[in-house]
Design a protein around this motif. Structure first.
Motif, short mmCIF file in Angstrom:
data_model
loop_
_atom_site.label_atom_id
_atom_site.label_comp_id
_atom_site.label_asym_id
_atom_site.label_seq_id
_atom_site.Cartn_x
_atom_site.Cartn_y
_atom_site.Cartn_z
N THR A 1 0.84 -1.20 0.00
CA THR A 1 0.00 0.00 0.00
C THR A 1 0.87 1.25 0.00
O THR A 1 1.80 1.35 0.80
CB THR A 1 -0.92 0.02 1.23
OG1 THR A 1 -1.74 -1.16 1.22
CG2 THR A 1 -1.83 1.24 1.22
N PHE A 2 0.57 2.18 -0.91
CA PHE A 2 1.17 3.51 -0.87
C PHE A 2 0.25 4.39 -0.04
O PHE A 2 -0.97 4.33 -0.18
CB PHE A 2 1.26 4.13 -2.27
CG PHE A 2 2.32 3.53 -3.15
CD1 PHE A 2 3.56 3.19 -2.66
CD2 PHE A 2 2.08 3.34 -4.50
CE1 PHE A 2 4.55 2.67 -3.48
CE2 PHE A 2 3.05 2.82 -5.33
CZ PHE A 2 4.29 2.49 -4.82
N VAL A 3 0.82 5.22 0.82
CA VAL A 3 0.04 6.16 1.63
C VAL A 3 0.47 7.57 1.25
O VAL A 3 1.64 7.91 1.38
CB VAL A 3 0.24 5.93 3.13
CG1 VAL A 3 -0.57 6.94 3.94
CG2 VAL A 3 -0.13 4.50 3.51
N GLY B 1 -3.32 11.15 3.80
CA GLY B 1 -3.50 9.78 4.27
C GLY B 1 -4.21 8.85 3.31
O GLY B 1 -4.51 7.70 3.66
N LEU B 2 -4.50 9.31 2.09
CA LEU B 2 -5.16 8.45 1.11
C LEU B 2 -4.29 7.24 0.82
O LEU B 2 -3.07 7.35 0.70
CB LEU B 2 -5.41 9.24 -0.19
CG LEU B 2 -6.24 8.55 -1.26
CD1 LEU B 2 -7.64 8.25 -0.74
CD2 LEU B 2 -6.31 9.41 -2.50
N ARG B 3 -4.93 6.06 0.74
CA ARG B 3 -4.19 4.82 0.58
C ARG B 3 -4.49 4.21 -0.80
O ARG B 3 -5.63 4.17 -1.22
CB ARG B 3 -4.58 3.85 1.68
CG ARG B 3 -4.29 4.41 3.07
CD ARG B 3 -4.85 3.56 4.17
NE ARG B 3 -4.03 2.41 4.49
CZ ARG B 3 -2.92 2.45 5.21
NH1 ARG B 3 -2.48 3.59 5.67
NH2 ARG B 3 -2.25 1.36 5.47
N TYR B 4 -3.42 3.74 -1.45
CA TYR B 4 -3.54 3.03 -2.73
C TYR B 4 -2.95 1.65 -2.55
O TYR B 4 -1.75 1.49 -2.32
CB TYR B 4 -2.77 3.76 -3.84
CG TYR B 4 -3.29 5.14 -4.13
CD1 TYR B 4 -4.48 5.33 -4.81
CD2 TYR B 4 -2.56 6.27 -3.74
CE1 TYR B 4 -4.95 6.60 -5.09
CE2 TYR B 4 -3.03 7.54 -4.03
CZ TYR B 4 -4.22 7.69 -4.70
OH TYR B 4 -4.67 8.95 -4.98
#
Length: 123
Positions: free
Chosen positions: A8-10, A15-18
């Motif tokens: 996960t990229f933050v 704080g959006l998570r990908y």
């Protein structure tokens, strides 16, 4: 060596998570697809680890990392999504792999280890 099944990229500003999950291979390395869209995190000999969208446009690179790691590096990544040149469809982002000589007001320049310099034969 174990290969990541997901990561996960933050985004630090909000704080959006990908989340990316493993989805096959590319260039002999694992390929990861973002779970909410058609964004890939892949490795290539030319670009190392990077994220790209469906048409192959590179949208992110890791900072301060070796490009030949077996998995996407756990480091800060630079996203180019908010680059003004990516906001309009009439623009294309190009990255020069091999610079060529160009002239300004009739003066040719050459690229050296110390930067661009006027060619001695044309000054």
């Amino acid at each position: 060596m174990t290969t990541l099944t997901s990561f996960t990229f933050v985004r630090h500003i909000d704080g959006l998570r990908y989340t990316f999950e493993r989805d096959g291979q590319r260039n002999g390395r694992p390929a990861y697809r973002r779970t909410d869209g058609n964004v890939w995190c892949v490795w290539s000999p030319a670009d190392g680890w990077h994220c790209e969208i469906a048409d192959g446009l590179v949208t992110a690179h890791p900072l301060n990392s070796h490009t030949d790691e077996p998995d996407p590096p756990a480091t800060v990544w630079r996203s180019f999504k908010n680059d003004p040149s990516l906001r309009h469809t009439e623009h294309a982002v190009l990255r020069v792999r091999k610079p060529h000589l160009y002239g300004t007001s009739g003066t040719l320049y050459r690229l050296t280890d110390h930067g661009w310099h006027a060619s001695e034969t044309d000054t």
